[in-house]
Scaffold this active site. Sequence first.
Site, PDB file in Angstrom:
ATOM      1  N   ARG A 295      45.494  68.696  82.475  1.00 24.74           N
ATOM      2  CA  ARG A 295      44.883  68.411  83.780  1.00 24.74           C
ATOM      3  C   ARG A 295      46.020  68.127  84.751  1.00 24.74           C
ATOM      4  NH1 ARG A 295      39.804  64.901  85.449  1.00 24.74           N
ATOM      5  NH2 ARG A 295      38.908  66.812  84.633  1.00 24.74           N
TER       6      ARG A 295
ATOM      7  N   HIS B  69      37.726  74.174  86.987  1.00 21.49           N
ATOM      8  CA  HIS B  69      37.507  73.284  85.849  1.00 21.49           C
ATOM      9  C   HIS B  69      36.648  74.090  84.866  1.00 21.49           C
ATOM     10  CE1 HIS B  69      37.054  69.912  83.381  1.00 21.49           C
ATOM     11  NE2 HIS B  69      36.569  69.021  84.205  1.00 21.49           N
TER      12      HIS B  69
ATOM     13  N   ARG C 173      35.886  61.244  80.949  1.00 21.96           N
ATOM     14  CA  ARG C 173      35.013  62.023  80.049  1.00 21.96           C
ATOM     15  C   ARG C 173      35.645  63.319  79.574  1.00 21.96           C
ATOM     16  NH1 ARG C 173      30.456  60.811  82.913  1.00 21.96           N
ATOM     17  NH2 ARG C 173      31.914  59.468  84.006  1.00 21.96           N
ATOM     18  N   THR C 174      36.385  64.023  80.444  1.00 23.58           N
ATOM     19  CA  THR C 174      36.989  65.293  80.015  1.00 23.58           C
ATOM     20  C   THR C 174      37.994  65.031  78.896  1.00 23.58           C
ATOM     21  OG1 THR C 174      36.718  66.152  82.241  1.00 23.58           O
ATOM     22  CG2 THR C 174      38.230  67.334  80.821  1.00 23.58           C
TER      23      THR C 174
ATOM     24  N   LYS D  87      60.520  59.647  86.112  1.00 20.62           N
ATOM     25  CA  LYS D  87      61.980  59.674  86.300  1.00 20.62           C
ATOM     26  C   LYS D  87      62.421  60.988  86.929  1.00 20.62           C
ATOM     27  CE  LYS D  87      62.493  57.012  82.034  1.00 20.62           C
ATOM     28  NZ  LYS D  87      62.871  57.129  80.622  1.00 20.62           N
TER      29      LYS D  87
END
Lengths: 316, 179
Positions: free
Chosen positions: A109, A144, A59-60, A87
């Site tokens: 995030r 958040h 949702r974010t 990598k």
Amino acid sequence: MNRLSVKHLLGIKDLTREDIELLFQTASSFKEVINRPIKKVPSLRDITIANVFFENSTRTRLSFELAEKRLSADVINFSSSNSSVKKGETLVDTVQNILAMKVDMIVMRHGSPGAPHFLARSLANTKTGKHAVVVNAGDGTHEHPTQALLDTFSIHEKLGTLEGKKVAIIGDILHSRVALSNIFALQKLGADVMVCGPNTLLPKYISDLGVKVELDVDKALEWCDVANVLRIQLERQQIKYFPSLREYSLYFGIDRKRLARLNKEIVLMHPGPINRGVELASDAADADNAIILDQVENGVAVRMAVLYLLASKKPD
Amino acid sequence: MQKRNLLNHELLEITILRLCQQLIENHGDFENSVILGLQPRGSHLARTVHQKLKGLTNIEVPLGFLDTTFHRDDFRRRDTPITANQTDIPFLLEDKNVILIDDVLFTGRSVRAAMDAMIAFGRPLTVELLVLVNRRYSRDLPIEPKYTGRNVNTIKSQKVLVEWKDQGANENSVWLIDN
């Protein structure tokens, strides 16, 4: 005031009350925009935004992407699972490469608390990154900020003010970034905050933040005007913090029966995704006093406000 | 700073009445017409015109308020961003005759932004612009009003100030200010 006091949105802790009020005012204008037949405005048409997600999100990420598109920004998406991070590329190198493609804003995030702060500091010293704006879309168990903004905006919309309102945050406080950002935002706006959950899911020194602590969910519900129920974050738990989900649900789960025992109606919130039948029963989640879907709608408007105000700085 | 009175209370009253009479001449019973006040400064004039029309004709013309902040072309070009106002248009503009109202017409950029913003509410049949003060020779874009309260010749450094008693001024008046 019509400008934010910060260059990046890294956490609610850095914002002033005036910043949050400006964000709310702008978000309420955007809420009107997203309810029009044509939901798009051209404000950010010369801005490119990269959504850099090192951790899963539904949702974010969707909410940010929609907000960016509603503002007419160009959007690119990055997820670490199919990238050069596998990598061995570092966070700063990855972002520097994205910025070299003339990207203006990074919405990030990350699983590590403090990662956006580290990124913003590192970019300030580089040629490609010094003008870039960083938006924290959740960093580990730390903050958040946009979730806290949309939560408080939704309470403000429902109750008219946060001043003097009693808000209980119930559930897994220990592993929640939503809880910390909410505590900061609610306190800045004059609300009284209580946290409630099993002792094992409450951080040891949480009361130092000036919040009330309660172990009995019925007492917390009796006290509050608003209950923000958090998800049990099983994916963040390395050890068992309670015997079983069934027992958690019995002692801390909120259902209509528990709400009916109160002699008042409270506002019910949840940042999603809900573990139905664990922290919130379906009959409570779908009740009239639950504003869970309003939170989702407000999320787009609040994120539009964040991006609009952060991008409004005149280029040097 | 020098202040010159362009319209005092009585003249302003007569000017608004004349503008309303012109609207009645062109719109008749206002059957398909709507009024849109441009936020923030055109909204008071729009309310005044709306009320006067009701008094003169006993017709309630639909009234809405349009904010153009997110449609402006000077985003990231100003030192401080403009704070947005609320848009409140409780009707569709599809096939309507829209009377767009602002207090002062200067560069024409706000009106351009307004026409862009309006499209989100439907495709109007016609759009007319009504302004209290038309600052001539200062336009950046080819936009002209259909209804003008007062034409004034100004230079860029001058400012036109419209004051309303309802908003805390001593009386309704329009001023030309030399910086």
